[in-house]
Design an enzyme around this catalytic site. Structure first.
Site, mmCIF file in Angstrom:
data_model
loop_
_atom_site.group_PDB
_atom_site.id
_atom_site.type_symbol
_atom_site.label_atom_id
_atom_site.label_comp_id
_atom_site.label_asym_id
_atom_site.label_seq_id
_atom_site.Cartn_x
_atom_site.Cartn_y
_atom_site.Cartn_z
ATOM 1 N N HIS A 16 0.756 -1.257 -0.140
ATOM 2 C CA HIS A 16 -0.009 -0.082 0.105
ATOM 3 C C HIS A 16 0.912 1.288 0.096
ATOM 4 O O HIS A 16 1.959 1.192 0.412
ATOM 5 C CB HIS A 16 -0.923 0.021 1.261
ATOM 6 C CG HIS A 16 0.014 -0.262 2.481
ATOM 7 N ND1 HIS A 16 0.451 0.980 3.233
ATOM 8 C CD2 HIS A 16 0.196 -1.097 3.296
ATOM 9 C CE1 HIS A 16 1.196 0.752 4.098
ATOM 10 N NE2 HIS A 16 0.855 -0.560 4.220
ATOM 11 N N GLU A 105 -2.749 -7.150 7.061
ATOM 12 C CA GLU A 105 -1.652 -7.031 8.033
ATOM 13 C C GLU A 105 -1.313 -7.808 9.013
ATOM 14 O O GLU A 105 -2.530 -8.404 9.604
ATOM 15 C CB GLU A 105 -1.648 -5.303 8.447
ATOM 16 C CG GLU A 105 -0.678 -4.891 9.293
ATOM 17 C CD GLU A 105 0.734 -4.624 8.755
ATOM 18 O OE1 GLU A 105 1.289 -5.867 8.159
ATOM 19 O OE2 GLU A 105 1.204 -3.793 8.372
#
Length: 307
Positions: A16, A105
């Site tokens: 990201h 994550e």
């Protein structure tokens, strides 16, 4: 042999863009990790990544009839990265997108208090990054397990052509995820050891790592990336050499080629049975071991009987 017509030309990992948490770690103390958004700079990084991805896919190989399929982590920063990347692709090029929780994550344990997290990360460095589990959170080994499960699903999607992609079209998979998830994805795919994982560095924001299909049906990082790039990521000379070998390799050769990998588990390589017979334990040593084990068994039996 693999069905080359169904195999994606590229499997591309994208971290990201810059998030508010990357810019100011104190955000983690008041905002849940999955809700942390991109900064303006992070959105600009994602738009640039989209342009780079389109250029990479459209200029690689003879086919101009290509399509993309996206997998994305459910976190706000990865979904926002996808939205910006998507601006570089027309609707006819995108055959699908799937939110995939298994590539999220690493869980660091709900809200993160800055000083406690600093101490925890120092402890992780001493303990080992792969096996250290954050209090109320996950270890990299935990992330490896769920990413491995995702990989199995990915292979089924490819094998059964669940993308409904025309075999005459060149398929490209783009996985928008996080730093650790990307590293363990590569670890699982290329069968890297824990020791090799410990040497890897996190990708930068919107950094792109490209696995490209070779003529023998194997994927390699060395087709698109230079030795210098692979070295900067933390790959050892042996790992880089294997990536180069994979460019023209086929699956039937893998066990033989992984000789250097086998050697990392053994002190020496024994070429013949005759060499083994010279190194086996002597009869006296064997009897000593048997006698010790017999004594231990007797003690266990005594305890079982009278406890």
């Amino acid at each position: 042999m693999p069905n080359f017509r169904l195999l994606p030309k590229h499997i591309i990992l994208v971290r990201h863009g810059e998030s508010e948490g990357n810019k100011d770690p104190s955000v983690y103390t008041t905002t849940p990790d999955y809700k942390i958004s991109l900064t303006e700079h992070g959105r600009a990084q994602a738009r640039l990544a989209g342009s780079r991805l389109r250029d990479l896919i459209s200029t690689k190989g003879p086919s101009q009839d290509w399509r993309v399929y996206f997998y994305v982590s459910p976190y706000e920063r990865t979904r926002s990265t996808l939205r910006e990347i998507g601006k570089s692709f027309s609707k006819k090029r995108v055959i699908g997108v799937r939110e995939e929780c298994r590539i999220r994550e690493q869980d660091f344990g709900n809200f993160q208090v800055a000083e406690r997290m600093r101490i925890t990360k120092e402890t992780r460095e001493k303990f080992g990054r792969f096996f250290y589990r954050f209090p109320e959170g996950e270890s990299a080994a935990d992330v490896f397990d769920r990413v491995s499960s995702f990989l199995e699903s990915l292979w089924r999607d490819i094998d059964l052509n669940r993308f409904n992609n025309n075999p005459s079209q060149e398929l490209n998979l783009i996985i928008i995820s996080h730093g650790l998830a990307s590293r363990v994805f590569l670890m699982k795919w290329f069968k890297w050891s824990v020791e090799q994982f410990e040497g890897l560095y996190n990708p930068g924001n919107c950094e792109i790592r490209v696995m490209e299909l070779g003529p023998g049906g194997e994927y390699s990082l060395a087709i698109h990336h230079t030795d210098e790039e692979l070295q900067e990521w933390g790959l050892s000379p042996e790992m880089i050499e294997e990536q180069k070998w994979r460019i023209k390799a086929n699956k039937a050769d893998l066990n033989y080629h992984s000789k250097w990998y086998l050697n990392s588990f053994f002190d020496q390589e024994i070429d013949s049975d005759a060499d083994v017979s010279e190194d086996v334990v002597s009869d006296n040593e064997f009897e000593d071991v048997k006698e010790e084990n017999s004594d231990d068994d007797s003690k266990d039996n005594f305890l079982d009987t009278y406890s």
